[in-house]
Design an enzyme around this catalytic site. Structure first.
Site, PDB file in Angstrom:
ATOM      1  N   SER A 123     124.423  32.637 -83.639  1.00 24.12           N
ATOM      2  CA  SER A 123     124.780  31.192 -83.725  1.00 24.12           C
ATOM      3  C   SER A 123     127.219  31.441 -82.651  1.00 24.12           C
ATOM      4  O   SER A 123     126.940  30.665 -82.250  1.00 24.12           O
ATOM      5  CB  SER A 123     126.522  30.302 -84.312  1.00 24.12           C
ATOM      6  N   HIS A 149     119.787  29.439 -80.252  1.00 26.70           N
ATOM      7  CA  HIS A 149     120.649  29.223 -82.025  1.00 26.70           C
ATOM      8  C   HIS A 149     119.782  27.182 -82.127  1.00 26.70           C
ATOM      9  O   HIS A 149     120.881  26.495 -82.410  1.00 26.70           O
ATOM     10  CB  HIS A 149     121.821  28.609 -81.356  1.00 26.70           C
ATOM     11  N   GLU A 205     120.112  25.330 -78.900  1.00 30.29           N
ATOM     12  CA  GLU A 205     120.395  25.928 -77.572  1.00 30.29           C
ATOM     13  C   GLU A 205     120.018  26.968 -77.239  1.00 30.29           C
ATOM     14  O   GLU A 205     119.510  28.173 -77.701  1.00 30.29           O
ATOM     15  CB  GLU A 205     122.337  26.982 -78.129  1.00 30.29           C
ATOM     16  N   ASN A 228     129.039  25.926 -80.914  1.00 33.16           N
ATOM     17  CA  ASN A 228     130.265  26.641 -81.851  1.00 33.16           C
ATOM     18  C   ASN A 228     131.330  26.472 -80.995  1.00 33.16           C
ATOM     19  O   ASN A 228     132.816  26.597 -81.711  1.00 33.16           O
ATOM     20  CB  ASN A 228     129.986  27.631 -82.061  1.00 33.16           C
TER      21      ASN A 228
END
Length: 312
Positions: free
Chosen positions: A121, A142, A154, A193
């Site tokens: 992540s 991700h 992602e 993130n």
């Protein structure tokens, strides 16, 4: 290798079993590998429970559950999992050295044209691939938790990733019902993130400075701009209100926002005091087992409801 069939998932924990579920439901044979046999057994139970909940909402049919389960073969042997796979997803702990070792081993024991994906992540894809000989086939994918309910994945290209690997991965994820996006630079945190933790940093800072308590911070999001987010992302919102207004607001407010490159002292103190949130019953708020359970349940029910509305 335009069409990938055999899938391997390395790691049967929180994310791994959900990723295996996605591919199995869409007809792919899946080898699910973990060193802990008990975790593998628990993973199959979790997948069955997930699919049963989804069937209740009409996202899958009850008739699909057992065939999907039967497509998943479990093993504690990495070579056995990877030897016939055309696409491998690693979903182990977020430890760079561990991931590097796994990708070095996968590089040695998988077919030469197998795509090797990491579900990290935040960690650099380029760093994860560093010990592998064939770094051109390593790519970031991700998934978000829970992966079988949240559509976004992602797809991140490392500095040596073959662009064809990115496109093949993107196409595969589309075919199994995900919403892949291309991330053009291999930066820590990728896109999602970076956005999420920028918000969390400011939220913690507001509590730390005594501007508002934790519950109020959450209320301001859940009953305020958070309601717009499923339909109006920040970049579209900027264009809606006008770049001129956004510039005027930023010219005034940015200097007052949290910009520390280090974790909050308050957050560090809570960890030192073992105020870990749901795990210990206290974090920024107090959590009884019942209250924590209700929170998790509300989230799953919300995601199931959203997913059911999008199902054909």
């Amino acid at each position: 290798m335009s069409k990938l069939e055999n899938i391997a998932v390395i790691g049967a924990g929180l994310m791994g079993h959900g990723i295996a579920q996605i591919f199995a439901v869409h007809g792919h044979p899946v080898a699910l590998m973990d060193l802990q046999a008990d975790l593998l057994a628990h993973a199959i139970e979790n997948i069955r429970a997930n699919l049963s909940l989804m069937a209740q909402k009409g996202i899958v049919s009850s008739a699909e559950i057992q065939p999907a389960i039967q497509r998943i073969k479990t093993t504690t042997d990495l070579k056995e999992a990877a030897s016939q796979a055309q696409f491998v997803v690693e979903a182990v702990l977020e430890k760079l050295e561990l991931k590097q070792e796994i990708f070095q081993d996968l590089d040695a024991c998988s077919p030469p044209d197998t795509i090797l994906a990491t579900n990290t992540s935040v960690i650099s894809i380029t760093q994860i691939a560093q010990k592998s000989k064939h770094r051109d086939r390593v790519v970031g994918t991700h998934f978000w938790n829970p992966p079988y309910l949240i559509p976004l994945v992602e797809v991140i290209r490392g500095t040596e990733t073959d662009p064809k690997v990115v496109e093949i991965t993107y196409d595969l994820l589309q075919r199994v019902g995900k919403h892949p996006v291309r991330v053009h630079q291999d930066v820590p945190g990728f896109v999602g993130n970076r956005l999420q933790h920028a918000l969390w940093r400011e939220a913690i800072s507001i509590v730390e400075r005594g501007i508002a308590d934790a519950a109020t911070v959450d209320e301001c999001i859940k009953f305020g701009f958070g309601l717009r987010l499923p339909h109006l992302g920040p970049m579209e919102n900027i264009d809606m209100v006008g770049t001129d207004l956004t510039l005027a607001i930023h010219d005034y407010i940015l200097k007052y926002l949290e910009s520390s490159p280090k974790p909050s002292a308050l957050l560090q103190k809570k960890v030192e005091n073992e105020e870990l949130g749901f795990k210990t019953g206290k974090g920024f708020q107090r959590w009884s087992q019942q209250k924590a359970h209700r929170s998790r349940k509300r989230l799953v029910e919300y995601l199931l409801e959203v997913t059911s509305k999008k199902s054909p």
